[in-house]
Design a protein around this motif. Structure first.
Motif, PDB file in Angstrom:
ATOM      1  N   ALA A  28      -4.384  86.489  61.981  1.00 53.28           N
ATOM      2  CA  ALA A  28      -4.191  86.396  60.538  1.00 53.28           C
ATOM      3  C   ALA A  28      -4.799  87.593  59.803  1.00 53.28           C
ATOM      4  O   ALA A  28      -4.134  88.231  58.989  1.00 53.28           O
ATOM      5  CB  ALA A  28      -4.787  85.094  60.019  1.00 53.28           C
ATOM      6  N   TYR A  29      -6.049  87.873  60.094  1.00 51.62           N
ATOM      7  CA  TYR A  29      -6.768  88.823  59.241  1.00 51.62           C
ATOM      8  C   TYR A  29      -6.695  90.263  59.736  1.00 51.62           C
ATOM      9  O   TYR A  29      -6.642  91.183  58.930  1.00 51.62           O
ATOM     10  CB  TYR A  29      -8.222  88.366  59.081  1.00 51.62           C
ATOM     11  N   GLY A  32      -2.329  90.580  60.653  1.00 50.04           N
ATOM     12  CA  GLY A  32      -1.495  90.195  59.510  1.00 50.04           C
ATOM     13  C   GLY A  32      -1.872  90.884  58.215  1.00 50.04           C
ATOM     14  O   GLY A  32      -1.051  90.997  57.311  1.00 50.04           O
ATOM     15  N   ILE A  33      -3.130  91.348  58.093  1.00 44.84           N
ATOM     16  CA  ILE A  33      -3.548  91.952  56.825  1.00 44.84           C
ATOM     17  C   ILE A  33      -4.112  93.366  57.027  1.00 44.84           C
ATOM     18  O   ILE A  33      -3.516  94.340  56.571  1.00 44.84           O
ATOM     19  CB  ILE A  33      -4.578  91.057  56.092  1.00 44.84           C
ATOM     20  N   ALA A  36      -1.765  95.597  58.925  1.00 47.13           N
ATOM     21  CA  ALA A  36      -0.351  95.447  58.553  1.00 47.13           C
ATOM     22  C   ALA A  36       0.307  96.774  58.160  1.00 47.13           C
ATOM     23  O   ALA A  36       1.436  97.053  58.586  1.00 47.13           O
ATOM     24  CB  ALA A  36      -0.204  94.408  57.440  1.00 47.13           C
ATOM     25  N   PRO A  37      -0.379  97.618  57.362  1.00 51.52           N
ATOM     26  CA  PRO A  37       0.289  98.885  57.005  1.00 51.52           C
ATOM     27  C   PRO A  37       0.637  99.708  58.245  1.00 51.52           C
ATOM     28  O   PRO A  37       1.734 100.278  58.325  1.00 51.52           O
ATOM     29  CB  PRO A  37      -0.762  99.609  56.160  1.00 51.52           C
ATOM     30  N   ASN A  40       3.461  98.109  60.312  1.00 53.05           N
ATOM     31  CA  ASN A  40       4.767  98.181  59.661  1.00 53.05           C
ATOM     32  C   ASN A  40       5.588  99.367  60.130  1.00 53.05           C
ATOM     33  O   ASN A  40       6.790  99.441  59.890  1.00 53.05           O
ATOM     34  CB  ASN A  40       4.609  98.211  58.138  1.00 53.05           C
ATOM     35  N   PRO A  49       9.806  94.968  59.727  1.00 54.53           N
ATOM     36  CA  PRO A  49       8.634  95.676  60.253  1.00 54.53           C
ATOM     37  C   PRO A  49       7.615  94.669  60.796  1.00 54.53           C
ATOM     38  O   PRO A  49       7.478  93.564  60.261  1.00 54.53           O
ATOM     39  CB  PRO A  49       8.060  96.403  59.039  1.00 54.53           C
ATOM     40  N   GLY A  51       4.248  94.321  60.920  1.00 47.79           N
ATOM     41  CA  GLY A  51       3.149  93.793  60.100  1.00 47.79           C
ATOM     42  C   GLY A  51       3.654  92.717  59.143  1.00 47.79           C
ATOM     43  O   GLY A  51       3.068  91.637  59.023  1.00 47.79           O
ATOM     44  N   PHE A  52       4.767  92.994  58.498  1.00 42.98           N
ATOM     45  CA  PHE A  52       5.392  92.041  57.585  1.00 42.98           C
ATOM     46  C   PHE A  52       5.789  90.764  58.321  1.00 42.98           C
ATOM     47  O   PHE A  52       5.550  89.654  57.856  1.00 42.98           O
ATOM     48  CB  PHE A  52       6.619  92.718  56.952  1.00 42.98           C
ATOM     49  N   TRP A  53       6.362  90.930  59.518  1.00 42.07           N
ATOM     50  CA  TRP A  53       6.829  89.772  60.280  1.00 42.07           C
ATOM     51  C   TRP A  53       5.665  88.879  60.710  1.00 42.07           C
ATOM     52  O   TRP A  53       5.725  87.658  60.606  1.00 42.07           O
ATOM     53  CB  TRP A  53       7.637  90.218  61.505  1.00 42.07           C
ATOM     54  N   ALA A  55       2.742  88.612  59.220  1.00 45.37           N
ATOM     55  CA  ALA A  55       2.145  87.983  58.044  1.00 45.37           C
ATOM     56  C   ALA A  55       3.006  86.839  57.516  1.00 45.37           C
ATOM     57  O   ALA A  55       2.496  85.828  57.045  1.00 45.37           O
ATOM     58  CB  ALA A  55       1.928  89.026  56.949  1.00 45.37           C
ATOM     59  N   GLN A  56       4.331  86.978  57.607  1.00 48.53           N
ATOM     60  CA  GLN A  56       5.185  85.970  56.970  1.00 48.53           C
ATOM     61  C   GLN A  56       5.777  84.960  57.953  1.00 48.53           C
ATOM     62  O   GLN A  56       6.363  83.971  57.528  1.00 48.53           O
ATOM     63  CB  GLN A  56       6.311  86.655  56.191  1.00 48.53           C
TER      64      GLN A  56
END
Lengths: 85, 557
Positions: A28-29, A32-33, A36-37, A40, A49, A51-53, A55-56
Motif C-alpha cells: 500500500a504505502y 502504491g504511494i 508510484a511515480p 508508473n 501504468p 503504480g496507478f494499477w 494503487a487502484q
C-alpha cells in the motif's frame, strides 16, 4: 493451560501478524504511494501504468489474500497448540 | 414497461423482501437482539458487513469521486479496503472472544473504568450519528430522483422500514436484511460495470477490462489535451504526504468504526471472525475493484461524447436532456461558437458535471434495459438502508445496553432489557428522520471527523487493550483524550476557524493518523509511569488472546 505454552502460541501469532503487516505496508504505502511515480514508467499488461494499477486495483487483491492467509495459518496454529475453538 | 414502472416494481419488491426477512428474523432475547444470537455463518456475516460498510455514498458517489481525482482517488480505494487487514489481524478475533455486545463495553471492561465507558459511548454515538444522517438523506434523494416522490416522504419510507426490522429483530433482523441488501446492491453495480466495460472494450469483466485495456492511459491523454490534469499520474490533486496520511487514517478509522467492529460479535466463534473479515473484503472488493473501472470508462465516454461537439448535437442525446434538467449537468456556450469547449480553465470550460452523474447516468449512457435502471435505484436504496440500520443499532445499543443496563439498572430482567432496547431503537430511528430530511449543513463535513475520531481514539485503545497486557486505565484514558483533543481541534481549526494546515500541510482528512500516533505515545508513557492493571484484568487479556472457549461464550452472558 500453562503460561509458557500460551506465550509460545502468542509469539508465533505476533510474528505472523508482523510478516503480513510488512507485506500490507509495502504494497500500500511503498509500491502504491511512495514508489508510484517511478512504477508508473512500467506498463506491465499493456494496460494502465503499474503504480496507478497497484494503487487502484492490485493492492485490494493483495489485502484479500493476506486475510485468508492469516485465517488459514492461525487455524493451523490454534490446532497445534490445542487452543482451537 | 417504462423505466418508472420498472423502478416502482423493483423498489416495492425489494422493500417487501426486507420486511419479510425482518419479520422472519424477529427475536425474543437480548443476545438475539444485540449480536444475532452469535449464530451468523462467516460468509453471511461477510456479506452483511459489506452491505453495512458500503454506504449510499460508496454506491452513488465513489466512482465519480475517483474519476475526478484520478490516481489520488486511491486514498479511498486502498483506505477503505486496507482497514480490513487490520481488523482481521489485530481486532476482530479478540473482540469476538471477549464476547460481549458493544464496543464501549470492551473499552469500559478492559480499562475497569466507567469514565472510559462513557467516553466510548459518546464517541460511538457521535461517530454513528454523523454517518447515519446522510444515509437517510441518500434514500430520500434516490427515491425522489427515480420515483418523483419528495425527499421527506422518501426519508420516512426508509425510517419505517428500518424501524420495523430493527425493533422486531434487532441485530438479527438487520444482519439478514443486510445479506439480502448486499445481493441487490452488488448485482446492480456489477451489471452496470459489466455493460460499460463490454460497450467500450468488448471485455465484459470490468476488473479485467480495466487491467488489460489502455483506456486509463487514453483517458489520461484526453484529459491533458483538454487542459485537465493527468489521470494516471500520482499527487495531482493531493500532495504525496496527504495521500499517504489520508489512506492511513481511512484504514485505521475503518478498523475502529463501531458499526463495523460489532458485526464480528455475531459469528459463532473467534476463528470465524478471521474468516468472516476475509469474506467481507471479497464482497467489498467486488464493488471497490469495479468502481475504478466504472470511473475510467464513464469519464472517458463522457468527455468523448461532450468535448468539442456541437451544442445542438449534444442536446439531442436523451440522457443529456434528462440530466440537464436536474441541474447536475450544465452546458453553457460561453463564447457563442456553438461548440462545447471542455477545459481545466473555468473561464473557458462550458460543461459542468456533478460527480454523482458518473454512476447515476451510466445505465442510460450504456443503453441498458429499463428494468436495470430500476435495479440500480434499488441498489442505491439497499446500500443506504443497510448502512443506516447498522449505524442506528450502534447508537441504540450504546444507550440501552451500555448506559441503561450496565450503568443505571444492572439488575434489570431480561424482559425489561429487551423492552428498553426496542423502545430505544424505535426512538433513535424515528428521531433521526428529521435530520435526514433537513440535514444540518455541516453533517457532510463531519465525515472526516468520524474517521479521525475512530482512528485517534477507539483503534489505539482497543489495540493496546489486546496486545499490551501492561496497558492500564490511566494510559488508555490519557491517550484517548490527547488523541481526541488534538484531532478534533485540528479539524475544527482548519475547517471552520481558518487555521492553516500547520502540521506539514496535512489536511483535516489525514490528521487522524497523527492523532493516533500521539495516542499511542501518550498511552505508553502514562501507563509505564502508573501502576499496572489489576490481576484479573491481566488474566482477561490472556483469556481473549486464545480462541478456545469462544463458542460457548454466548451462554455466559
Amino acid at each position: 493451560m500453562d503460561r509458557e505454552h500460551l506465550e509460545a502460541y502468542w509469539a508465533k501469532n505476533l510474528s505472523l501478524i508482523r510478516n503480513l503487516l510488512v507485506v500490507w505496508a509495502v504494497v500500500a504505502y511503498v509500491l502504491g504511494i511512495l514508489l508510484a511515480p517511478a512504477l508508473n514508467g512500467i506498463r506491465l499488461f499493456g494496460g494502465p501504468p503499474l503504480g496507478f494499477w497497484i494503487a487502484q486495483q492490485g493492492s485490494i487483491y493483495v489485502f484479500i489474500v493476506l486475510i485468508f492467509v492469516y485465517a488459514a495459518r492461525m487455524q493451523a496454529l490454534d490446532r497445534e497448540y490445542g487452543v482451537a475453538d | 414497461m417504462s423505466v418508472e414502472v420498472w423502478t416502482w416494481t423493483i423498489v416495492i419488491l425489494s422493500f417487501a423482501l426486507y420486511l419479510g426477512i425482518g419479520y422472519w428474523a424477529r427475536v425474543r432475547e437480548t443476545a438475539g437482539f444485540y449480536v444475532a444470537g452469535r449464530g451468523v455463518p462467516p460468509v453471511a456475516n461477510g456479506a452483511a458487513t459489506a452491505a453495512d460498510w458500503m454506504s449510499g455514498a460508496s454506491y452513488i458517489s465513489m466512482a465519480g469521486l475517483i474519476s475526478f481525482l484520478g490516481f489520488d482517488g486511491a486514498v479511498y480505494l486502498m483506505g477503505w479496503t486496507g482497514g480490513y487487514v487490520l481488523l482481521a489481524l489485530l481486532l476482530a478475533p479478540y473482540l469476538r472472544k471477549f464476547g460481549r455486545y458493544t464496543v464501549p463495553e470492551f473499552v469500559g471492561d478492559r480499562y475497569y473504568s466507567n469514565l472510559a465507558r462513557v467516553v466510548a459511548v459518546i464517541a460511538a454515538i457521535f461517530v454513528s450519528f454523523v454517518y447515519a444522517v446522510p444515509q437517510l438523506r441518500g434514500v430520500g434523494i434516490v427515491l425522489s430522483r427515480y420515483l418523483g416522490v419528495d425527499v421527506a416522504t422518501g426519508v420516512w419510507a426508509a425510517v419505517l422500514v428500518t424501524a420495523f426490522i430493527a425493533v422486531l429483530g434487532g441485530m438479527k433482523g438487520i444482519t439478514w436484511t443486510q445479506v439480502a441488501q448486499y445481493v441487490v446492491l452488488i448485482t446492480a453495480y456489477l451489471i452496470m460495470g459489466i455493460a460499460l466495460a463490454n460497450l467500450l472494450t468488448g471485455n465484459p469483466i470490468p476488473q479485467l477490462a480495466f487491467t488489460f485495456s489502455d483506456f486509463a492511459v487514453r483517458l489520461s491523454e484526453l484529459q491533458v489535451e483538454l487542459g485537465f490534469k493527468e489521470y494516471v499520474a500520482p499527487f495531482q490533486n493531493l500532495s504525496a504526504l496527504n495521500v499517504f496520511l489520508i489512506t492511513l487514517t481511512l484504514m485505521v478509522g475503518t478498523a475502529g468504526l463501531p458499526h463495523v467492529i460489532i458485526r464480528f460479535y455475531t459469528v459463532p466463534k473467534a476463528s470465524d471472525a478471521r474468516w468472516s473479515a476475509g469474506w467481507a473484503l471479497i464482497f467489498i472488493g467486488l464493488l471497490y475493484t469495479t468502481a475504478p473501472a466504472i470511473a475510467v470508462f464513464s469519464k472517458y465516454n463522457l468527455l468523448n461524447t461532450l468535448a468539442n461537439k456541437p451544442l445542438e448535437e449534444v442536446r439531442q442525446i436523451d440522457w443529456v436532456q434528462k440530466w440537464e434538467k436536474t441541474g447536475l449537468l450544465k452546458l453553457e456556450d460561453k463564447n457563442g461558437d456553438g461548440i462545447l469547449q471542455m477545459s481545466g480553465d473555468p473561464q473557458v470550460n462550458e460543461v459542468t458535471i456533478d460527480r454523482d452523474i458518473i454512476v447515476l447516468s451510466t445505465p442510460e449512457v450504456a443503453k441498458l434495459a429499463p428494468f436495470i435502471v430500476g435495479l440500480v435505484a434499488a441498489g442505491g436504496l439497499a446500500a443506504a438502508l443497510s448502512t443506516a440500520a447498522g449505524l442506528l443499532i450502534v447508537i441504540a445499543s450504546a444507550i440501552s445496553h451500555d448506559l441503561y443496563t450496565r450503568l443505571i439498572n444492572p439488575g434489570a430482567s431480561e424482559a425489561t432489557k429487551l423492552l428498553i432496547a426496542r423502545v430505544v431503537i424505535f426512538l433513535v430511528v424515528v428521531l433521526a428522520a428529521p435530520f435526514g430530511i433537513n440535514p444540518p449543513a455541516f453533517i457532510a463535513q463531519l465525515v472526516a471527523f468520524a474517521f479521525g475520531l475512530a482512528a485517534s481514539t477507539f483503534f489505539p485503545a482497543i489495540l493496546l487493550g489486546i496486545f499490551d497486557r501492561r496497558m492500564n486505565m490511566q494510559g488508555a484514558v490519557a491517550g484517548m483524550i490527547v488523541g481526541l483533543v488534538f484531532t478534533a481541534s485540528y479539524i475544527i481549526g482548519t475547517k471552520y476557524l481558518g487555521w492553516p494546515n500547520f502540521v506539514f500541510g496535512i489536511t483535516a482528512e489525514g490528521i487522524g493518523s497523527i492523532g493516533m500516533l500521539l495516542n499511542f505515545v501518550v498511552a505508553y508513557l502514562v501507563s509505564r509511569a502508573t501502576p499496572p492493571p489489576p490481576q484479573e484484568i491481566q488474566r482477561l487479556v490472556d483469556e481473549i488472546r486464545i480462541p478456545k472457549g469462544s463458542a460457548g461464550s454466548a451462554l455466559e452472558h
